[in-house]
Design a protein around this motif. Structure first.
Motif, PDB file in Angstrom:
ATOM      1  N   PHE A   8       0.701  -1.105  -0.009  1.00 37.67           N
ATOM      2  CA  PHE A   8      -0.046   0.001  -0.009  1.00 37.67           C
ATOM      3  C   PHE A   8       0.874   1.325   0.003  1.00 37.67           C
ATOM      4  O   PHE A   8       2.166   1.236   0.385  1.00 37.67           O
ATOM      5  N   THR A   9       0.450   2.207  -0.723  1.00 35.70           N
ATOM      6  CA  THR A   9       1.088   3.565  -0.760  1.00 35.70           C
ATOM      7  C   THR A   9       0.544   4.614   0.233  1.00 35.70           C
ATOM      8  O   THR A   9      -0.418   4.644   0.853  1.00 35.70           O
ATOM      9  N   ALA A  10       1.476   5.620   0.291  1.00 37.45           N
ATOM     10  CA  ALA A  10       1.051   6.758   1.117  1.00 37.45           C
ATOM     11  C   ALA A  10      -0.211   7.406   0.615  1.00 37.45           C
ATOM     12  O   ALA A  10      -0.558   7.319  -0.385  1.00 37.45           O
ATOM     13  N   ALA A  11      -0.703   8.552   1.362  1.00 37.21           N
ATOM     14  CA  ALA A  11      -1.799   8.890   1.113  1.00 37.21           C
ATOM     15  C   ALA A  11      -1.687   9.776  -0.340  1.00 37.21           C
ATOM     16  O   ALA A  11      -2.526   9.700  -0.921  1.00 37.21           O
ATOM     17  N   ALA A  12      -0.691  10.533  -0.659  1.00 32.88           N
ATOM     18  CA  ALA A  12      -0.364  11.338  -1.715  1.00 32.88           C
ATOM     19  C   ALA A  12      -0.573  10.464  -2.808  1.00 32.88           C
ATOM     20  O   ALA A  12      -0.913  11.129  -3.841  1.00 32.88           O
ATOM     21  N   THR A  13      -0.266   9.138  -2.923  1.00 34.88           N
ATOM     22  CA  THR A  13      -0.196   8.243  -4.253  1.00 34.88           C
ATOM     23  C   THR A  13      -1.123   7.137  -4.217  1.00 34.88           C
ATOM     24  O   THR A  13      -1.121   6.226  -4.812  1.00 34.88           O
ATOM     25  N   ALA A  14      -2.117   7.202  -3.145  1.00 37.56           N
ATOM     26  CA  ALA A  14      -3.136   5.909  -2.763  1.00 37.56           C
ATOM     27  C   ALA A  14      -3.838   5.823  -4.135  1.00 37.56           C
ATOM     28  O   ALA A  14      -4.267   4.721  -4.246  1.00 37.56           O
ATOM     29  N   GLY A  15      -4.185   6.765  -4.951  1.00 35.53           N
ATOM     30  CA  GLY A  15      -5.053   6.477  -5.862  1.00 35.53           C
ATOM     31  C   GLY A  15      -4.231   5.741  -7.031  1.00 35.53           C
ATOM     32  O   GLY A  15      -4.968   5.108  -7.875  1.00 35.53           O
TER      33      GLY A  15
END
Length: 776
Positions: free
Chosen positions: A580-587
């Motif tokens: 999983f990625t951080a919030a800035a690249t979650a999309g």
């Protein structure tokens, strides 16, 4: 149906093919084995096989013992005593097998035992209706099969010994043995097919000695002695024995050769079960090694996705582990048209929606491969059910072969902070999702604690496990075979952790057990890896992905509170690891609920004219085709194979006829007269065994209008052979011409249906008892 008790009276006539009680028991056991063997294709290993073997053995041994003890008893006692004692023996074994504490003196059934058996049989029927093959060997299944096999053993014993009806026994064994293959839309196992041919040959060849004490000698017509009349009615001369021996050898060779010729036409999977048309059969178990080691993988399916990213495809989940095997779940289902229900996301958690269109090519089975989490499936052919609990699709009355369908999915994509904030070890999942076997080797939990170290949240602990496996282990299909740990039990997992080489089954099993040892609910999924991009495009320009049969895969999932099931990929060099990625690249998080997007390079896979390489339009869209759900090839070969087996009696009769006609041409009156009697039986015409040759000849001329000269020739020859002194020097005349003339005229006096039945199902091979009952 009546039984000719007179055949039980008196000492048996000596016959080379006549067998006693022990030989009868062995042949019944062989028939039971041939009937039950195919069940191994639709049932997982377990107690059902031991129960079936014990019950059938008790029934058969009881039959042998009763016949030996009743040798001097009157026939009216000896004949019915056998099945009665067999039923008692089977009931005792079933009582012990079901629950001896419920029985009287642990052996005799009580009302509680019958109620328990009734409940278990009802449960087994429900499991069969709602389950998918291979079914788990539950207590209900085991008891039901034990009872069924016991009844089959009793019926076969009745058909082969007192009724002497081998043809009916052949049909019974063939039908029971073929049902599992037909139920799961597979072809016949060639090894079983050859064995069945041998069993049929033995059924038709061996005759059994009668049971019971001697009865008064019956009176014979025209003042003939019993011995002379027996010689005239059915003369057991050396010439007839010779004509029987040659066909037996020829028939045996033809039966086995025919089975060997048909068998290669039934394609065999690596597991030894015919899959029909070269298709791989979907399996809801972790017995994937043999399929993964297939020498020539083929395209399993092709797919296109709305977002251009191929997902993992699941067919089943496995939650229950008893220390030996992971059992497929048996979830509650609803008609697929009702869908799986909506996907609920916690506040702030993103949901990625996608659409995937799938066309199956080289697979068959009772599941449809679908991405996670499927919400709807459309365009499928046949009857299917949805399992909302694990988002899988299970056949109600259909097959995965040649399907073209579209799935809608909704996948939760939490950010890295959100998944770290969610708990797996503190979730409210059922306790069975954390259950561990009592005898689990210590290395599994010890390695788990050592690997996760001081990680502060469940997600990081699982990522540590995933990284440990992918970085420190090697993928190998052969090492588990060489090192003898190619299985799913706890000892195999312990050896895998020491050897550090294996394939997806071992990675997924070890990861799931290690996660459970840390208090996290875990299960295993069976399905397919993401496909490989091809150089083909759909009508709207989307990439066509291809999944081959060697991409069959298993991976673990762990349940997080609020998030649901999250997949992980511990298998080294396979699949896409969860990240999983951080919030800035979650999309940009990948599909599959947790993985980053794979980026397979385009590869050429063959000409677009190859049916398995065609583009995949959306199901129901323009240019789409609707294919049948049931694979035609395995069913067709199954039907043809059964027809070939069932035609063996006709072949036996044809070879027998040829041998007797050849002997009749040499002047063998015994062979000619035996063939005349068999012809009458085949055509359904009366041929009483107590009728003298002269009276039979007169009756045929009077009632059937046959040539009197031809009848006179046969009667004269058989009377001379029966009563003339040996070495009288009389010249043997050619009897084939009068025999053929009588046979032609007899066939003209019956209906076309009787003539066809005489060829395809000759009654002369039906059995003495049933034949006597049908013509009386």
């Amino acid at each position: 149906m009546s039984v000719d008790a007179s055949a039980y009276a008196g000492p048996p006539r000596p016959s080379r093919a006549e067998a006693g009680p022990v030989a009868a028991a062995l042949l019944v056991a062989l028939g039971v084995f041939a009937a039950v063997w195919p069940l191994s294709a639709v049932l997982q290993p377990g107690s059902w096989s031991a129960g079936a073997a014990t019950t059938s053995a008790a029934v058969i041994i009881a039959g042998v013992a009763t016949r030996l003890l009743a040798r001097r008893a009157p026939a009216w006692i000896a004949i019915p005593a056998v099945p009665v004692v067999q039923l008692i023996a089977g009931t005792v074994v079933l009582t012990v097998f079901t629950g001896r504490q419920l029985g009287k003196a642990w052996l005799l059934p009580s009302p509680e035992v019958w109620r328990a058996v009734d409940a278990l049989v009802s449960a087994a029927i429900a499991e069969i209706r709602g389950g998918v093959a291979p079914l788990a060997s539950t207590v209900a299944i085991a008891v039901s099969i034990a009872a069924l096999v016991g009844l089959v053993a009793i019926v076969l014993d009745l058909l082969l010994v007192p009724l002497r009806s081998p043809l009916v026994a052949v049909v019974l064994v063939t039908v029971i043995g073929a049902l599992p293959a037909i139920a799961v839309h597979q072809g016949l196992d060639p090894v079983w097919f050859v064995g069945l041919a041998v069993v049929i040959l033995l059924f038709l060849r061996v005759r059994f000695a009668p049971t019971g004490s001697a009865a008064p000698a019956p009176q014979t017509p025209e003042g003939m002695s019993a011995r002379a009349h027996a010689a005239a009615a059915s003369p057991p001369s050396a010439a007839v024995a010779r004509t029987r021996r040659l066909p037996a050898v020829v028939i045996g060779a033809i039966a086995v050769v025919a089975a060997l010729v048909v068998a290669p036409l039934l394609p065999v999977s690596a597991s030894g079960i015919s899959t029909g048309g070269g298709r791989a059969t979907l399996s809801a178990t972790l017995n994937l090694g043999q399929d993964l080691r297939r020498p020539a993988p083929v395209t399993a399916l092709t797919l296109i996705t709305q977002d251009g990213t191929p997902p993992y495809l699941r067919i089943a989940t496995l939650t229950r582990f008893d220390g030996s095997t992971w059992q497929p779940d048996r979830p509650a289902t609803v008609p697929l048209s009702q869908g799986f229900g909506d996907v609920t996301a916690p506040d702030g958690v993103a949901v990625h929606e996608n659409k995937t269109t799938i066309r199956t090519a080289g697979i068959s089975g009772s599941w449809l491969p679908v991405p996670y989490q499927a919400t709807t499936v459309r365009g499928e052919d046949g009857g299917w059910n949805a399992a909302p609990d694990n988002r899988t699709v299970i056949a109600a009355n259909a097959d995965a072969a040649d399907q073209n369908y579209t799935t809608d999915t909704a996948v939760l994509v939490p950010t890295l902070d959100q998944i770290r904030a969610s708990s797996a070890s503190g979730s409210d999942a059922p306790a069975e999702l954390r259950a561990l076997p009592a005898d689990m080797p210590a290395i599994i939990a010890d390695d788990a604690r050592q690997v996760v170290g001081d990680a502060t949240n469940d997600y990081d602990r699982l990522i540590a496990l995933q990284t440990w496996f992918r970085a420190g282990f090697r993928y190998s299909l052969q090492t588990p075979v060489d090192e003898r740990f190619d299985g799913t039990n706890v000892d195999a997992v312990a050896t895998f952790l020491s050897v550090r080489e294996g394939y997806c089954v071992h990675f997924a099993g070890a990861f799931a057990l290690m996660a459970r040892s840390l208090g996290m609910p875990a299960r295993i999924v069976v399905g397919y890896l993401p496909g490989t991009a091809t150089d083909r495009r759909s009508d709207d320009g989307r990439v066509v992905f291809e999944v081959s049969t060697d991409q069959l895969h298993s991976w673990p999932e762990v349940y997080f509170s609020g998030i649901g099931w999250v997949p992980f990929e511990p298998t080294a060099t396979r699949g896409v690891p969860t990240a999983f990625t951080a919030a800035a690249t979650a999309g940009g998080a990948g599909t599959g609920g947790a993985t980053t997007a794979p980026s397979p390079a385009p590869t050429a896979t063959g000409s677009a004219k190859d049916p398995k390489n065609l583009d995949v339009p959306e199901a129901g869209g323009a240019g789409g085709t609707t294919s049948t759900a049931l694979a035609a090839a395995p069913v067709l070969w199954t039907i043809l194979g059964l027809l070939a087996v069932l035609l063996i009696p006709a072949l036996v009769r044809r070879v027998q006829l040829s041998g007797r006609r050849a002997a009749a041409r040499r002047g063998d009156a015994d062979a000619a007269w035996a063939e005349l009697r068999a012809t009458l039986q085949d055509l359904g015409l009366p041929a009483p065994p107590a009728e003298s040759p002269r009276r039979r000849g007169e009756r045929l001329v009077r009632e059937r209008g046959v040539d009197p000269a031809a009848v006179a020739a046969l009667v004269r020859a058989i009377e001379r052979a029966s009563y003339a002194p040996s070495g009288s020097g009389s010249r043997a005349e050619d009897l084939r011409a009068p025999l053929d003339a009588i046979r032609r005229e007899l066939r003209l006096h019956v209906s076309r249906r009787d003539r066809v039945a005489a060829v395809l199902a000759p009654r002369s091979l039906l059995g003495a008892r049933l034949l006597a009952a049908s013509t009386s």
